[in-house]
Design a protein around this motif. Structure first.
Motif, mmCIF file in Angstrom:
data_model
loop_
_atom_site.group_PDB
_atom_site.id
_atom_site.type_symbol
_atom_site.label_atom_id
_atom_site.label_comp_id
_atom_site.label_asym_id
_atom_site.label_seq_id
_atom_site.Cartn_x
_atom_site.Cartn_y
_atom_site.Cartn_z
ATOM 1 N N SER A 186 0.793 -1.241 0.000
ATOM 2 C CA SER A 186 0.000 0.000 0.000
ATOM 3 C C SER A 186 0.825 1.292 0.000
ATOM 4 C CB SER A 186 -0.921 0.011 1.232
ATOM 5 O OG SER A 186 -1.607 -1.199 1.346
ATOM 6 N N PRO A 187 1.651 1.501 -1.022
ATOM 7 C CA PRO A 187 2.435 2.744 -1.049
ATOM 8 C C PRO A 187 1.556 3.961 -1.308
ATOM 9 C CG PRO A 187 2.666 1.589 -3.124
ATOM 10 C CD PRO A 187 1.859 0.689 -2.223
ATOM 11 N N ARG A 188 2.005 5.112 -0.801
ATOM 12 C CA ARG A 188 1.325 6.380 -1.099
ATOM 13 C C ARG A 188 2.083 7.134 -2.184
ATOM 14 N NH1 ARG A 188 0.982 10.010 3.524
ATOM 15 N NH2 ARG A 188 2.899 9.069 4.299
ATOM 16 N N LEU A 189 3.340 6.748 -2.394
ATOM 17 C CA LEU A 189 4.157 7.362 -3.447
ATOM 18 C C LEU A 189 4.975 6.267 -4.118
ATOM 19 C CD1 LEU A 189 5.547 9.707 -4.966
ATOM 20 C CD2 LEU A 189 7.131 9.904 -3.034
ATOM 21 N N LEU A 190 4.887 6.245 -5.444
ATOM 22 C CA LEU A 190 5.644 5.252 -6.219
ATOM 23 C C LEU A 190 6.652 5.966 -7.104
ATOM 24 C CD1 LEU A 190 2.880 2.818 -7.490
ATOM 25 C CD2 LEU A 190 4.930 2.169 -6.247
ATOM 26 N N LEU A 191 7.894 5.497 -7.078
ATOM 27 C CA LEU A 191 8.931 6.046 -7.952
ATOM 28 C C LEU A 191 9.422 4.903 -8.831
ATOM 29 C CD1 LEU A 191 10.390 8.093 -5.075
ATOM 30 C CD2 LEU A 191 9.645 9.112 -7.199
ATOM 31 N N LEU A 192 9.059 4.952 -10.091
ATOM 32 C CA LEU A 192 9.289 3.811 -10.982
ATOM 33 C C LEU A 192 10.265 4.172 -12.093
ATOM 34 C CD1 LEU A 192 5.564 2.632 -11.304
ATOM 35 C CD2 LEU A 192 7.347 1.683 -9.831
ATOM 36 N N ASN A 200 9.516 7.041 -14.968
ATOM 37 C CA ASN A 200 10.221 7.448 -16.182
ATOM 38 C C ASN A 200 10.250 6.309 -17.193
ATOM 39 O OD1 ASN A 200 12.599 5.854 -15.923
ATOM 40 N ND2 ASN A 200 13.371 7.272 -14.388
ATOM 41 N N THR A 201 10.346 6.697 -18.432
ATOM 42 C CA THR A 201 10.390 5.710 -19.511
ATOM 43 C C THR A 201 11.012 6.366 -20.741
ATOM 44 O OG1 THR A 201 9.080 4.210 -20.886
ATOM 45 C CG2 THR A 201 8.051 6.296 -20.314
ATOM 46 N N HIS A 202 11.474 5.553 -21.667
ATOM 47 C CA HIS A 202 11.933 6.127 -22.937
ATOM 48 C C HIS A 202 10.970 5.748 -24.065
ATOM 49 C CE1 HIS A 202 13.766 2.097 -22.870
ATOM 50 N NE2 HIS A 202 13.605 2.125 -24.174
ATOM 51 N N GLU A 203 9.830 5.117 -23.682
ATOM 52 C CA GLU A 203 8.899 4.626 -24.698
ATOM 53 C C GLU A 203 7.650 5.501 -24.780
ATOM 54 O OE1 GLU A 203 8.701 0.211 -24.879
ATOM 55 O OE2 GLU A 203 9.695 0.397 -22.959
ATOM 56 N N LEU A 204 7.543 6.235 -25.882
ATOM 57 C CA LEU A 204 6.419 7.164 -26.047
ATOM 58 C C LEU A 204 5.073 6.459 -26.214
ATOM 59 C CD1 LEU A 204 7.939 9.818 -28.442
ATOM 60 C CD2 LEU A 204 6.973 10.275 -26.198
ATOM 61 N N GLU A 205 5.108 5.320 -26.894
ATOM 62 C CA GLU A 205 3.836 4.691 -27.262
ATOM 63 C C GLU A 205 3.014 4.247 -26.047
ATOM 64 O OE1 GLU A 205 5.955 0.417 -28.225
ATOM 65 O OE2 GLU A 205 5.613 1.898 -29.777
ATOM 66 N N LEU A 206 3.707 3.974 -24.931
ATOM 67 C CA LEU A 206 2.994 3.522 -23.735
ATOM 68 C C LEU A 206 2.170 4.631 -23.096
ATOM 69 C CD1 LEU A 206 5.708 1.285 -22.156
ATOM 70 C CD2 LEU A 206 3.367 0.601 -22.635
ATOM 71 N N LEU A 207 2.500 5.877 -23.439
ATOM 72 C CA LEU A 207 1.820 6.996 -22.775
ATOM 73 C C LEU A 207 0.338 7.060 -23.134
ATOM 74 C CD1 LEU A 207 4.504 9.797 -23.021
ATOM 75 C CD2 LEU A 207 4.272 7.930 -21.392
ATOM 76 N N HIS A 208 -0.040 6.437 -24.254
ATOM 77 C CA HIS A 208 -1.456 6.433 -24.609
ATOM 78 C C HIS A 208 -2.294 5.655 -23.607
ATOM 79 C CE1 HIS A 208 0.383 7.458 -28.547
ATOM 80 N NE2 HIS A 208 -0.616 8.324 -28.522
ATOM 81 N N ALA A 209 -1.631 4.774 -22.880
ATOM 82 C CA ALA A 209 -2.346 4.018 -21.852
ATOM 83 C C ALA A 209 -2.474 4.808 -20.544
ATOM 84 C CB ALA A 209 -1.624 2.696 -21.581
#
Lengths: 267, 265
Positions: free
Chosen positions: B149-155, B184-193
């Protein structure tokens, strides 16, 4: 909190089995069958000789505790820095867990060393030579494990927190180098008793010797007529070192600098 | 007013012995929201996450987690991360790690064990992290982050080396979690989700934003400084602008930012 999993993890470390037990067994074989040539065939000299071998090799074996903890800590600084911030783990509870684990491993290694030395030397000399004071042996091993834990932790944290990481790969071997220097020194060199009481390595060696033999250690283990050492002073000296190192480890853990595993591997 | 889950002010990080900053003057206030940072490999995204967690020294600026200075923060149980190195306290099996972390967080692990089954990770329970594949390590980190049950996630790059099906299942779990998230991510296409997230870009240690992931298909990258640009940034191959509705190369259809910049050049 971490004592049981940490003890399991260290005992499953192949380095403990190879360098802490197998390599030391090799030394015992040499001690029993090679270096014993020319030893007077009397019970006192055989018991004294066996006890000296046990004391010095058990000291080397226990040093592997410091090296294992130092190595584990080197790669675990990010995990610790994270855990102190975001879990219930505190520097004090971590040190307490390590103390329990190191003491348990210390006792186990000492008992294995005692078993090996008893078997090999008794077989060679044709007479049973076993540890005279098993409870004392366990007590010394607990203190020795605690000392080695404190030493390994403090050495690594001083480097991680304040010095360049280039020293890290070297620092893990410092406990072993010091064990060899002080361990062999007491075997052959006539050092003043005060210096031996102040040296934690010689406190451990003297106490291990006395626990095995059932008689006080001498300032020079190879010379039975040298000055006799008083075991409470050895215990006091070693306990003082443990207290200082454990306090220093707790303070240094509270300021731990996270070093990435990649950064550690590059050096 | 509730404290922001994560507040980063004028953050600069320069590693010892380095001549350049890994992160320069980054500012980001997460509030109770969710933000994704997109940037090419080596742009400083992981350093930003590590600095936010207090795992790297801050050269300048500040990081506050739930209002507390991250440098002196202790015993805050509501923060999770998928950085695998923070789980390497000792050599221990994944199953042992789950039990250990449950103890350290003071929370039951039944939900995490259910996810382990659901993500087909039961085969790795008997193996330590260094003996499982990169993708499995990433997933174990992702699930450990999300557990308790985190209140803040850093992924940090939670989808790297993770297959399509499990990526989308993890996104579903993220959506269900009430935690604030910086990912953070380097994959733009996932942002649509993730259409309702704040969006930042990161190039050469500089954080650009705030945009919205919902606007992704309207954003363009153009060479040089363009009038009316939302922001401009400089990389080793020159200056670029991010513009809305017009420009050289649309972000729509681009898989990652490196490819996008190559096309703009």
């Amino acid at each position: 909190m971490l004592a049981v999993p940490y003890t399991r993890a260290v005992l499953r470390n192949p380095n403990i089995l190879l360098w802490g037990i197998a390599f030391m067994a090799f030394w015992f074989v040499l001690g029993a069958y090679v270096f014993s040539v020319g030893l007077a065939h009397t019970r006192p000299s055989e018991v004294g000789y066996t006890s000296a071998w046990f004391a010095i090799i058990a000291l080397f074996s226990l040093t592997i505790v410091a090296m294992s903890i130092a190595s584990s800590l080197t790669y675990g600084t990010e995990a610790l820095a994270f855990s102190f911030r975001y879990t219930r783990l505190t520097p004090v509870s971590y040190v307490a867990s390590l103390l329990v684990a190191a003491a348990a491993i210390g006792v186990l290694l000492s008992l294995v060393m005692a078993g090996l030395v008893s078997g090999l030397f008794s077989a060679h000399f044709g007479t049973a030579i076993g540890p005279a004071n098993l409870a004392g042996l366990v007590g010394v091993s607990v203190l020795a494990g605690a000392f080695m834990m404190g030493l390994g932790t403090v050495l690594v944290l001083v480097v991680v927190n304040y010095l360049t990481l280039r020293s890290l790969s070297f620092i893990e071997f410092v406990p072993l180098v010091l064990s060899y220097i002080f361990g062999f020194a007491q075997l052959y060199v006539a050092l003043p008793a005060a210096a031996l009481y102040l040296s934690p390595w010689n406190d451990m060696e003297s106490l291990l010797f006395e626990a095995y033999r059932g008689a006080p250690a001498t300032a020079t283990l190879a010379v039975s007529s040298s000055v006799t050492l008083y075991w409470p002073y050895c215990v006091a000296g070693l306990a003082a070192w443990v207290l200082v190192l454990v306090a220093a480890a707790s303070l240094l853990l509270g300021r731990i600098r996270a070093v990435s595993i990649q950064e550690g591997r590059q050096i | 007013m509730a404290e922001s889950a994560l507040s980063i002010q004028d953050l600069t990080v320069r590693y010892r012995g380095s001549a350049t900053d890994a992160v320069t003057d980054a500012t980001l206030d997460l509030g109770a929201g969710r933000a994704v940072v997109v940037g090419p490999n080596g742009s400083g995204k992981t350093t930003l996450i590590k600095a936010a967690l207090g795992l790297t020294p801050l050269t300048k600026g500040s990081v506050r987690v739930f209002g507390h200075d991250v440098r002196t923060l202790r015993g805050e149980l509501g923060v999770g991360t998928n950085l695998a190195d923070v789980y390497r306290l000792m050599t221990i099996s994944v199953g042992g790690l789950i039990a250990l972390w449950s103890d350290l967080k003071g929370a039951p692990d039944h939900e995490l064990r259910r996810w382990v089954e659901e993500f087909s990770l039961t085969e790795v329970l008997d193996r330590p992290l260094h003996r499982i594949s990169t993708g499995q390590t990433k997933l174990v980190g992702d699930l450990l982050a999300l557990a308790f049950s985190p209140r803040l996630l850093l992924l940090d790059e939670p989808f790297d080396n993770v297959d399509f099906g499990r990526r989308h299942r993890f996104i579903e779990l993220l959506r269900q979690s009430p935690a604030s998230v910086l990912m953070n991510t380097h994959e733009l296409e996932l942002l649509h989700a993730l259409p309702d997230w704040d969006l930042y870009f990161m190039f050469d240690g500089r954080l650009l934003g705030r945009f919205r992931t919902a606007d992704l298909d309207r954003l363009y990258v153009s060479r040089g400084a363009r009038p009316g640009a939302l922001t401009t940034f400089r990389t080793s191959v020159g200056e670029f602008s991010i513009t809305l509705d017009t420009g050289d190369v649309p972000m729509k259809g681009s898989s990652n930012l490196s490819y996008l910049l190559e096309r703009a050049v």
